[in-house]
Write a protein that holds these residues in place. Structure first.
Motif, PDB file in Angstrom:
ATOM      1  N   ASP A  43      36.126   4.068   7.420  1.00 53.42           N
ATOM      2  CA  ASP A  43      35.862   5.340   8.704  1.00 53.42           C
ATOM      3  C   ASP A  43      36.322   6.411   7.454  1.00 53.42           C
ATOM      4  O   ASP A  43      36.154   7.445   7.495  1.00 53.42           O
ATOM      5  N   MET A  44      37.152   6.155   5.907  1.00 51.88           N
ATOM      6  CA  MET A  44      37.199   6.884   5.220  1.00 51.88           C
ATOM      7  C   MET A  44      36.432   7.375   4.839  1.00 51.88           C
ATOM      8  O   MET A  44      35.484   8.803   4.365  1.00 51.88           O
ATOM      9  N   VAL A  45      35.337   6.208   4.339  1.00 56.68           N
ATOM     10  CA  VAL A  45      34.045   5.923   3.420  1.00 56.68           C
ATOM     11  C   VAL A  45      32.644   7.371   4.474  1.00 56.68           C
ATOM     12  O   VAL A  45      32.265   8.127   3.908  1.00 56.68           O
ATOM     13  N   THR A  46      33.097   7.231   5.793  1.00 59.69           N
ATOM     14  CA  THR A  46      32.504   8.366   6.862  1.00 59.69           C
ATOM     15  C   THR A  46      32.850   9.517   6.421  1.00 59.69           C
ATOM     16  O   THR A  46      32.166  10.147   6.656  1.00 59.69           O
ATOM     17  N   ALA A  47      34.351   9.713   6.172  1.00 60.07           N
ATOM     18  CA  ALA A  47      34.649  10.864   6.540  1.00 60.07           C
ATOM     19  C   ALA A  47      34.043  11.907   5.135  1.00 60.07           C
ATOM     20  O   ALA A  47      33.751  12.810   5.113  1.00 60.07           O
ATOM     21  N   VAL A  48      34.042  10.632   4.377  1.00 56.12           N
ATOM     22  CA  VAL A  48      33.635  10.854   2.197  1.00 56.12           C
ATOM     23  C   VAL A  48      32.382  11.627   2.640  1.00 56.12           C
ATOM     24  O   VAL A  48      31.797  13.016   2.022  1.00 56.12           O
ATOM     25  N   VAL A  49      31.234  10.991   3.417  1.00 58.87           N
ATOM     26  CA  VAL A  49      29.820  11.225   2.986  1.00 58.87           C
ATOM     27  C   VAL A  49      30.102  12.459   4.379  1.00 58.87           C
ATOM     28  O   VAL A  49      28.869  12.386   3.666  1.00 58.87           O
ATOM     29  N   ALA A  50      30.244  12.458   5.327  1.00 63.47           N
ATOM     30  CA  ALA A  50      30.252  13.576   5.735  1.00 63.47           C
ATOM     31  C   ALA A  50      30.331  15.150   4.610  1.00 63.47           C
ATOM     32  O   ALA A  50      29.800  16.462   5.002  1.00 63.47           O
ATOM     33  N   ALA A  51      32.317  14.507   4.090  1.00 67.01           N
ATOM     34  CA  ALA A  51      31.906  16.054   3.441  1.00 67.01           C
ATOM     35  C   ALA A  51      30.706  16.073   2.255  1.00 67.01           C
ATOM     36  O   ALA A  51      30.743  17.138   1.854  1.00 67.01           O
ATOM     37  N   ALA A  52      30.315  15.005   2.052  1.00 63.39           N
ATOM     38  CA  ALA A  52      29.469  15.018   1.079  1.00 63.39           C
ATOM     39  C   ALA A  52      27.973  15.516   1.093  1.00 63.39           C
ATOM     40  O   ALA A  52      26.509  16.823   0.334  1.00 63.39           O
ATOM     41  N   GLU A  54      27.954  17.849   3.161  1.00 58.92           N
ATOM     42  CA  GLU A  54      28.245  19.540   3.651  1.00 58.92           C
ATOM     43  C   GLU A  54      27.941  20.307   2.222  1.00 58.92           C
ATOM     44  O   GLU A  54      27.311  20.428   2.372  1.00 58.92           O
ATOM     45  N   ALA A  55      28.636  19.640   1.380  1.00 60.29           N
ATOM     46  CA  ALA A  55      28.762  20.261   0.024  1.00 60.29           C
ATOM     47  C   ALA A  55      26.897  19.553  -1.297  1.00 60.29           C
ATOM     48  O   ALA A  55      26.978  19.957  -1.642  1.00 60.29           O
ATOM     49  N   ASN A  56      26.355  18.997  -0.569  1.00 58.46           N
ATOM     50  CA  ASN A  56      24.793  19.057  -1.154  1.00 58.46           C
ATOM     51  C   ASN A  56      26.272  18.173  -2.451  1.00 58.46           C
ATOM     52  O   ASN A  56      25.028  18.256  -2.734  1.00 58.46           O
ATOM     53  N   HIS A  57      26.677  17.089  -2.440  1.00 57.21           N
ATOM     54  CA  HIS A  57      27.006  16.676  -3.838  1.00 57.21           C
ATOM     55  C   HIS A  57      27.511  14.605  -3.676  1.00 57.21           C
ATOM     56  O   HIS A  57      28.461  15.237  -2.734  1.00 57.21           O
ATOM     57  N   HIS A  58      26.801  14.083  -3.883  1.00 59.08           N
ATOM     58  CA  HIS A  58      27.132  12.838  -3.327  1.00 59.08           C
ATOM     59  C   HIS A  58      27.523  11.647  -3.962  1.00 59.08           C
ATOM     60  O   HIS A  58      26.934  11.966  -5.741  1.00 59.08           O
ATOM     61  N   THR A  73      29.738  12.587 -10.587  1.00 60.03           N
ATOM     62  CA  THR A  73      29.861  13.003 -12.445  1.00 60.03           C
ATOM     63  C   THR A  73      28.284  14.427 -11.715  1.00 60.03           C
ATOM     64  O   THR A  73      27.554  14.006 -10.231  1.00 60.03           O
ATOM     65  N   THR A  74      27.850  14.860 -11.907  1.00 60.83           N
ATOM     66  CA  THR A  74      26.620  16.115 -11.891  1.00 60.83           C
ATOM     67  C   THR A  74      25.281  15.842 -12.304  1.00 60.83           C
ATOM     68  O   THR A  74      25.496  15.497 -13.524  1.00 60.83           O
ATOM     69  N   TYR A  83      31.400  21.085  -9.154  1.00 55.96           N
ATOM     70  CA  TYR A  83      30.831  19.882  -7.670  1.00 55.96           C
ATOM     71  C   TYR A  83      32.043  19.308  -7.810  1.00 55.96           C
ATOM     72  O   TYR A  83      32.338  19.154  -6.791  1.00 55.96           O
ATOM     73  N   ASP A  84      32.106  18.039  -9.322  1.00 59.15           N
ATOM     74  CA  ASP A  84      33.050  16.800  -8.673  1.00 59.15           C
ATOM     75  C   ASP A  84      34.981  17.134  -8.881  1.00 59.15           C
ATOM     76  O   ASP A  84      34.974  16.668  -8.042  1.00 59.15           O
TER      77      ASP A  84
END
Length: 103
Positions: A43-52, A54-58, A73-74, A83-84
């Motif tokens: 569940d946390m990973v899913t939320a982080v992936v959504a934020a990533a 949105e930010a286009n930074h993974h 890291t960029t 970004y990081d």
């Protein structure tokens, strides 16, 4: 984050701008969280992936029972950037929302 160029940061700057959950390891910000169950971790990973997205930074993500580790890291800059730090702060907020503590 995608509307501006990232500001390059030294390891010390990145460390100073993030919470105690994060440490600089080999030129990347790294934090491990302890969700307690795989379901809460996912569940946390899913939320982080959504934020990533949105930010286009993974981040690199390592989901294991009972922890989740994030590494930031960029890659395009070859170093840590603003970004990081911004994504680390967002991950901290997600963890707080979900009541998940850093390991």
């Amino acid at each position: 984050m995608s509307d501006y160029q990232p500001e390059p940061l030294t390891d010390r700057d990145a460390d100073a701008q993030t919470s105690g959950a994060w440490t600089v390891v080999d030129g990347a910000l790294v934090a491990t969280f302890r969700p307690g169950t795989m379901v809460r971790g996912l569940d946390m990973v899913t939320a982080v992936v959504a934020a990533a997205e949105e930010a286009n930074h993974h981040p690199d993500i390592d989901l294991r029972y009972p922890t989740v580790t994030y590494r930031l890291t960029t890659h395009s800059a070859g170093q840590l950037t603003s970004y990081d730090v911004a994504l680390a702060q967002r991950i901290d907020a997600i963890a707080a929302e979900k009541e998940i503590e850093a390991a």
